[in-house]
Enzyme design. Structure first.
Site, mmCIF file in Angstrom:
data_model
loop_
_atom_site.group_PDB
_atom_site.id
_atom_site.type_symbol
_atom_site.label_atom_id
_atom_site.label_comp_id
_atom_site.label_asym_id
_atom_site.label_seq_id
_atom_site.Cartn_x
_atom_site.Cartn_y
_atom_site.Cartn_z
ATOM 1 N N ASP A 1 0.847 -1.192 0.000
ATOM 2 C CA ASP A 1 0.000 0.000 0.000
ATOM 3 C C ASP A 1 0.883 1.243 0.000
ATOM 4 O O ASP A 1 1.515 1.576 1.011
ATOM 5 C CB ASP A 1 -0.910 -0.024 1.227
ATOM 6 C CG ASP A 1 -1.890 1.145 1.255
ATOM 7 O OD1 ASP A 1 -1.843 1.991 0.345
ATOM 8 O OD2 ASP A 1 -2.698 1.208 2.202
ATOM 9 N N TYR B 1 -1.962 16.391 -10.213
ATOM 10 C CA TYR B 1 -1.375 15.089 -10.563
ATOM 11 C C TYR B 1 0.052 15.270 -11.076
ATOM 12 O O TYR B 1 0.984 14.591 -10.613
ATOM 13 C CB TYR B 1 -2.237 14.402 -11.615
ATOM 14 C CG TYR B 1 -1.569 13.214 -12.256
ATOM 15 C CD1 TYR B 1 -1.357 12.035 -11.549
ATOM 16 C CD2 TYR B 1 -1.130 13.266 -13.583
ATOM 17 C CE1 TYR B 1 -0.730 10.941 -12.133
ATOM 18 C CE2 TYR B 1 -0.504 12.187 -14.172
ATOM 19 C CZ TYR B 1 -0.302 11.031 -13.449
ATOM 20 O OH TYR B 1 0.332 9.955 -14.033
#
Length: 295
Positions: free
Chosen positions: A35, A124
């Site tokens: 993760d 982003y």
């Protein structure tokens, strides 16, 4: 040799899990196993696996959502990259990381080179650039591979979306003033395998240099041209009946989105080709191969 691969269920990760198999023991991890939003857990996993190579295609890629989810975008795209690079530096592992054309603002009138000034116009792109900078600062041996307009025969992407819409609608409207080079995920993976093989040899011979490379198909088109090619090839290859008859070109301003996109996403692959002795295929040739694979 142990290769730790993140994001193995993603478009590029899925292809990498296969392309890297001849090079060593690939520990392919999905998001639930590795993760990237848990830096401490990520560090523990890397230390436990103790890989010789880390290949990191996993990323936060929800471009529009990132505008309001900045912290998570930076956590995954920047902080996780820093952790991977620091652990690679500690264990003398090689890190291969993927970045994006969105680190540029798209105002240049020619393909971007690796040495052009970066200036991302959305969150982003900012988070991906921060990831690049964190890796470079960590001191690990690394290769940063910038790619663009990624598609594949599986997953959610522009190719799959256009095939679905063309089967449902007679008329489509697609942005025509954003220019780039669509890049097949398998091409990215197979090129990575070639690059990794050569880089490992160079490291053994003590003449490896960390760097940034553009990794895309060659040639250029718009999203509108990409869509036209998809529908044309689909018909040629006998894919299920398509309703679509017309694909109308529209400007970016007619398709507003939360995140601004660069109008020019072209990336020069000259440095990659010269450095690794490669000749990248045209975007339309690669698209044809991908769609043949789908049928």
């Amino acid at each position: 040799m142990k290769i730790l691969l993140t994001g193995c269920n993603g478009q590029v990760g899925w292809e990498l899990a296969r392309a890297l198999l001849p090079l060593g023991d690939v520990i392919a991890a999905n998001r639930s196993q590795v993760d990237l939003s848990d830096p401490d857990g990520l560090r523990r996993i890397v230390q436990k696996v103790s890989p010789d190579v880390i290949v990191n295609p996993a990323a936060y890629t929800a471009v529009d959502k990132a505008e309001t989810d900045r912290d998570m975008a930076f956590l995954i795209n920047a902080e996780a990259s820093r952790v991977l690079a620091e652990e690679a530096a500690k264990s003398a592992a090689l890190l291969i990381h993927y970045s994006t054309d969105y680190v540029f603002d798209g105002t240049k009138n020619a393909p971007y080179t690796e040495d052009d000034a970066t200036h991302p116009v959305n969150v982003y792109g900012q988070s991906k650039l921060a990831g690049e900078q964190a890796i470079q600062a960590a001191g690990a041996d690394h290769l940063i591979l910038r790619t663009s307009w990624v598609y594949a025969a599986r997953g959610q992407n522009f190719l799959k979306t256009i095939l679905r819409l063309a089967a449902e609608r007679e008329e489509l409207a697609i942005v025509a003033d954003q220019i780039g080079s669509p890049t097949w995920a398998r091409l990215i993976a197979e090129t990575t395998a070639h690059i990794l093989r050569q880089s490992l040899l160079e490291r053994r011979q003590d003449h490896f240099n960390s760097s940034v490379y553009n990794l895309t198909s060659v040639g250029e088109t718009s999203w509108h041209g990409f869509a036209q090619a998809i529908v044309e090839i689909a018909r040629q290859q006998g894919m299920p009946a398509l309703k679509n008859r017309i694909i109308n070109p529209i400007p970016t301003t007619a398709y507003p989105a939360p995140a601004k996109r660069p109008l020019n996403s072209r990336l020069s692959t000259d440095r990659l080709e010269q450095r690794f002795g490669l000749k990248m295929p045209s975007w339309d040739a690669a698209l044809r191969l991908c769609m043949a694979d789908m049928t």
